[in-house]
Write an enzyme that holds these catalytic residues in place. Structure first.
Site, PDB file in Angstrom:
ATOM      1  N   TYR A 106       0.832  -1.203   0.000  1.00 16.20           N
ATOM      2  CA  TYR A 106       0.000   0.000   0.000  1.00 16.20           C
ATOM      3  C   TYR A 106       0.872   1.261   0.000  1.00 16.20           C
ATOM      4  CZ  TYR A 106      -3.059   3.733   1.365  1.00 16.20           C
ATOM      5  OH  TYR A 106      -3.707   4.936   1.385  1.00 16.20           O
ATOM      6  N   SER A 151      -0.861  11.373   4.315  1.00 19.25           N
ATOM      7  CA  SER A 151      -1.025   9.998   3.850  1.00 19.25           C
ATOM      8  C   SER A 151      -1.994   9.295   4.789  1.00 19.25           C
ATOM      9  CB  SER A 151       0.315   9.259   3.761  1.00 19.25           C
ATOM     10  OG  SER A 151       1.028   9.347   4.961  1.00 19.25           O
ATOM     11  N   ALA A 152      -2.776   8.424   4.196  1.00 24.20           N
ATOM     12  CA  ALA A 152      -3.822   7.719   4.931  1.00 24.20           C
ATOM     13  C   ALA A 152      -3.214   6.641   5.823  1.00 24.20           C
ATOM     14  CB  ALA A 152      -4.789   7.080   3.932  1.00 24.20           C
ATOM     15  N   SER A 175      -4.336  13.510   6.903  1.00 19.98           N
ATOM     16  CA  SER A 175      -5.249  13.000   5.880  1.00 19.98           C
ATOM     17  C   SER A 175      -6.674  12.880   6.412  1.00 19.98           C
ATOM     18  CB  SER A 175      -4.771  11.619   5.410  1.00 19.98           C
ATOM     19  OG  SER A 175      -5.762  10.992   4.600  1.00 19.98           O
ATOM     20  N   THR A 196      -7.368  18.150  -1.857  1.00 25.00           N
ATOM     21  CA  THR A 196      -6.737  17.291  -2.861  1.00 25.00           C
ATOM     22  C   THR A 196      -7.614  17.216  -4.106  1.00 25.00           C
ATOM     23  OG1 THR A 196      -5.618  16.035  -1.147  1.00 25.00           O
ATOM     24  CG2 THR A 196      -5.827  14.971  -3.303  1.00 25.00           C
ATOM     25  N   ARG A 253      -3.420   0.941  -8.312  1.00 22.13           N
ATOM     26  CA  ARG A 253      -2.158   0.394  -7.791  1.00 22.13           C
ATOM     27  C   ARG A 253      -2.303  -1.116  -7.880  1.00 22.13           C
ATOM     28  NH1 ARG A 253      -3.885   4.605  -3.628  1.00 22.13           N
ATOM     29  NH2 ARG A 253      -3.593   6.473  -4.881  1.00 22.13           N
ATOM     30  N   LYS A 280      -4.042  20.795  -3.741  1.00 19.94           N
ATOM     31  CA  LYS A 280      -2.964  19.794  -3.850  1.00 19.94           C
ATOM     32  C   LYS A 280      -3.207  18.878  -5.044  1.00 19.94           C
ATOM     33  CE  LYS A 280      -0.857  15.919  -1.347  1.00 19.94           C
ATOM     34  NZ  LYS A 280      -1.435  14.723  -1.963  1.00 19.94           N
ATOM     35  N   HIS A 287       0.739  13.122  -6.588  1.00 20.16           N
ATOM     36  CA  HIS A 287       0.267  12.137  -5.610  1.00 20.16           C
ATOM     37  C   HIS A 287       1.282  10.996  -5.458  1.00 20.16           C
ATOM     38  CE1 HIS A 287      -3.833  11.417  -3.672  1.00 20.16           C
ATOM     39  NE2 HIS A 287      -3.176  10.358  -3.273  1.00 20.16           N
ATOM     40  N   GLY A 310       9.030  12.340  -4.360  1.00 16.54           N
ATOM     41  CA  GLY A 310      10.382  11.854  -4.573  1.00 16.54           C
ATOM     42  C   GLY A 310      11.466  12.512  -3.750  1.00 16.54           C
TER      43      GLY A 310
HETATM   44  C1  LIG Z   1       0.491   5.455   1.380  1.00 10.19           C
HETATM   45  C2  LIG Z   1       0.095   6.804   0.856  1.00 10.19           C
HETATM   46  C3  LIG Z   1      -1.121   7.334   1.201  1.00 10.19           C
HETATM   47  C4  LIG Z   1      -1.490   8.603   0.736  1.00 10.19           C
HETATM   48  N1  LIG Z   1      -2.682   9.128   1.152  1.00 10.19           N
HETATM   49  C5  LIG Z   1      -2.999  10.389   0.759  1.00 10.19           C
HETATM   50  C6  LIG Z   1      -4.170  11.005   1.252  1.00 10.19           C
HETATM   51  O1  LIG Z   1      -4.902  10.449   2.060  1.00 10.19           O
HETATM   52  N2  LIG Z   1      -4.470  12.245   0.799  1.00 10.19           N
HETATM   53  C7  LIG Z   1      -3.657  12.913  -0.095  1.00 10.19           C
HETATM   54  O2  LIG Z   1      -3.965  14.032  -0.482  1.00 10.19           O
HETATM   55  N3  LIG Z   1      -2.519  12.350  -0.553  1.00 10.19           N
HETATM   56  C8  LIG Z   1      -2.164  11.116  -0.148  1.00 10.19           C
HETATM   57  N4  LIG Z   1      -0.995  10.573  -0.586  1.00 10.19           N
HETATM   58  C9  LIG Z   1      -0.095  11.355  -1.465  1.00 10.19           C
HETATM   59  C10 LIG Z   1       0.935  12.144  -0.625  1.00 10.19           C
HETATM   60  O3  LIG Z   1       0.305  13.228   0.030  1.00 10.19           O
HETATM   61  C11 LIG Z   1       2.041  12.745  -1.497  1.00 10.19           C
HETATM   62  O4  LIG Z   1       1.475  13.480  -2.553  1.00 10.19           O
HETATM   63  C12 LIG Z   1       3.036  11.747  -2.069  1.00 10.19           C
HETATM   64  O5  LIG Z   1       3.210  10.647  -1.212  1.00 10.19           O
HETATM   65  C13 LIG Z   1       4.375  12.426  -2.308  1.00 10.19           C
HETATM   66  O6  LIG Z   1       5.299  11.588  -2.898  1.00 10.19           O
HETATM   67  P1  LIG Z   1       6.455  10.787  -2.097  1.00 10.19           P
HETATM   68  O7  LIG Z   1       5.775   9.633  -1.426  1.00 10.19           O
HETATM   69  O8  LIG Z   1       7.376  10.389  -3.177  1.00 10.19           O
HETATM   70  O9  LIG Z   1       7.086  11.738  -1.111  1.00 10.19           O
HETATM   71  C14 LIG Z   1      -0.621   9.320  -0.124  1.00 10.19           C
HETATM   72  C15 LIG Z   1       0.610   8.766  -0.467  1.00 10.19           C
HETATM   73  C16 LIG Z   1       0.987   7.527   0.014  1.00 10.19           C
HETATM   74  C17 LIG Z   1       2.337   6.969  -0.379  1.00 10.19           C
HETATM   75  O1  LIG Z   2      -3.946   5.960  -1.108  1.00  8.86           O
HETATM   76  C1  LIG Z   2      -3.910   7.116  -1.476  1.00  8.86           C
HETATM   77  O2  LIG Z   2      -2.997   7.569  -2.187  1.00  8.86           O
HETATM   78  C2  LIG Z   2      -4.955   8.031  -1.105  1.00  8.86           C
HETATM   79  O3  LIG Z   2      -4.835   9.158  -1.433  1.00  8.86           O
HETATM   80  C3  LIG Z   2      -6.169   7.604  -0.378  1.00  8.86           C
HETATM   81  C4  LIG Z   2      -7.423   7.896  -0.886  1.00  8.86           C
HETATM   82  C5  LIG Z   2      -8.567   7.493  -0.203  1.00  8.86           C
HETATM   83  C6  LIG Z   2      -8.478   6.821   0.987  1.00  8.86           C
HETATM   84  C7  LIG Z   2      -7.231   6.559   1.506  1.00  8.86           C
HETATM   85  C8  LIG Z   2      -6.088   6.960   0.832  1.00  8.86           C
END
Ligand SMILES: Cc1cc2nc3c(=O)[nH]c(=O)nc-3n(C[C@H](O)[C@H](O)[C@H](O)COP(=O)(O)O)c2cc1C
Ligand SMILES: O=C(O)C(=O)c1ccccc1
Length: 369
Positions: free
Chosen positions: A37, A91-92, A119, A168, A177, A244, A267, A300
């Site tokens: 995940y 991140s969630a 999140s 977002t 994914r 975002k 994202h 990144g």
């Molecule tokens: C496991 C995971 C969960 C994420 N959940 C959210 C989320 O709930 N809301 C959101 O706006 N972005 C979410 N993102 C995106 C991150 O805010 C962010 O844009 C991204 O991880 C940045 O890239 P990096 O992982 O290379 O630093 C998530 C990313 C990951 C890896």
């Molecule tokens: O997994 C994610 O990247 C994310 O943004 C998300 C969206 C909805 C629920 C939980 C996480």
């Protein structure tokens, strides 16, 4: 490759010398469900890889013979002072990484004078995280089809002390994914999404086909929202709004015209595969916005020089997605603090070696694209 230059898995956080070491520790601490995940990008993961590669391709043009005996990495975002231009992206489900979940991340952000973005889909209620972050948090919103629920979430975030609303805009649907589809990613039964639904609601989502998260989100998310509806959102909260998931000059201009700040992001490569890297999208956005809004970037970031390059090209601050999650998995609050500390130390050294003593000294002349 000779054995002594190979990366060796480090026994403890204490021995970690860079974020890659912490990532190795964090990965080792996770089961397959959580690891896939966190790590996955969409489809073939071109954008996931490209986010990193774009930073590597850009080269620095250091200046010399500058007195760098005192380097100050401090800056501010929307008036909030930060020890360095590094925050934590939303991140969630931090509960997949560590039992302290979002509380650990919030305490680390506070301890390091950073800022955490919480999140919508946290495992910990907004109020609890707000108390731990002590004002050092922004709230990330996914707009839900249930507008009353969205509104009550916004009220709670404001009351809990959030300093900004991060809206977002790149995920009306979740990207695919494929590892999560193949192995039917599911949230473990002991974790919930208390800002949004009771544990019961989540447990009722079907898990016998594909990713539980993708199925859940498909029913929940509002996919109708447009630029015109932003005025509605503005009326629902007194907080500054940051959009975002902006990747083009065109949308950055619209954001500025709607009085919103801009968060450049794809994202973490989890949505539209083969989308442009966030770092490569930055220059045209900085140009188009022309100082009207603050601009942030994620995607990144693993090295101090990544931070330096983004800030030099016009980002006010950068945000860590997976890097913070690896730290959390490796050691809870301590792991996230260590991640922030190592990266800030790298920023300070890189600034000195570039002849920059203040963040304001970082200008586009420092980078050759
Ligand atoms: C496991 C995971 C969960 C994420 N959940 C959210 C989320 O709930 N809301 C959101 O706006 N972005 C979410 N993102 C995106 C991150 O805010 C962010 O844009 C991204 O991880 C940045 O890239 P990096 O992982 O290379 O630093 C998530 C990313 C990951 C890896
Ligand atoms: O997994 C994610 O990247 C994310 O943004 C998300 C969206 C909805 C629920 C939980 C996480």
């Amino acid at each position: 490759m000779t054995p002594d230059v190979q990366a060796t898995p480090h026994a403890s956080l204490h021995d970690a010398v860079n974020l890659a070491d912490i990532e190795a520790l964090g990965r080792a601490a996770l089961d397959r469900n959580a690891l896939e995940y966190y790590a996955s990008g969409a489809n073939d993961e071109h954008t996931l890889r490209e986010n990193r590669a774009a930073f590597t391709r850009a080269r620095l043009r250091p200046r010399v013979l500058v007195d760098v005996s005192g380097v100050d990495t401090g800056t501010s975002v929307l008036g909030l002072p930060l020890s360095s231009p590094i925050g934590i992206a939303p991140s969630a489900f931090h509960g997949l990484a560590h039992p302290d979940a979002e509380r650990a991340t919030a305490r680390a952000a506070h301890a390091r004078d950073s800022v955490m973005t919480l999140s919508t889909f946290s495992n910990t209620p907004i109020e609890t995280v707000g108390a731990d972050a002590q004002g050092r948090f922004w709230f990330q919103l996914y707009l839900l089809r249930d507008r009353d629920l969205s509104r009550s979430i916004l009220d709670r975030a404001h009351a809990a002390g959030a300093r900004a609303l991060v809206f977002t805009v790149d995920a009306p649907f979740l990207g695919r994914r494929e590892a999560n589809e193949r192995h039917r990613f599911a949230l473990p039964a002991h974790l919930g999404a208390p800002n949004v639904a009771s544990r019961d609601t989540l447990a009722q989502v079907e898990t016998d086909r594909g990713s539980q998260l993708a199925n859940y989100f498909r029913d929940l998310a509002d996919k109708t929202f447009t630029w015109r509806d932003l005025d509605w959102l503005r009326g629902q909260t007194p907080l500054p709004i940051i959009l975002k998931g902006i990747l083009t000059a065109e949308d950055a201009v619209l954001a500025a015209e709607h009085g919103c700040h801009v968060w450049v992001s794809n994202h973490g490569g989890r949505q539209l595969d083969t989308a442009i890297s966030s770092f490569e999208a930055l220059p045209e956005i900085v140009d188009a916005v022309a100082g009207r809004t603050e601009i942030y970037l994620d995607g990144g970031i693993t090295r101090g020089t990544d931070v330096l390059k983004a800030v030099a090209l016009g980002a006010r601050a950068v945000f860590l997605g997976r890097a913070a999650l690896w730290g959390l998995a490796a050691g809870g609050q301590t792991g996230v603090e260590r991640t922030l500390e190592l990266l800030q130390d790298e920023v300070r050294l890189a600034m000195a070696l570039c002849g920059a003593t203040r963040v304001e000294d970082l200008t586009p002349a420092l980078v050759r694209l």
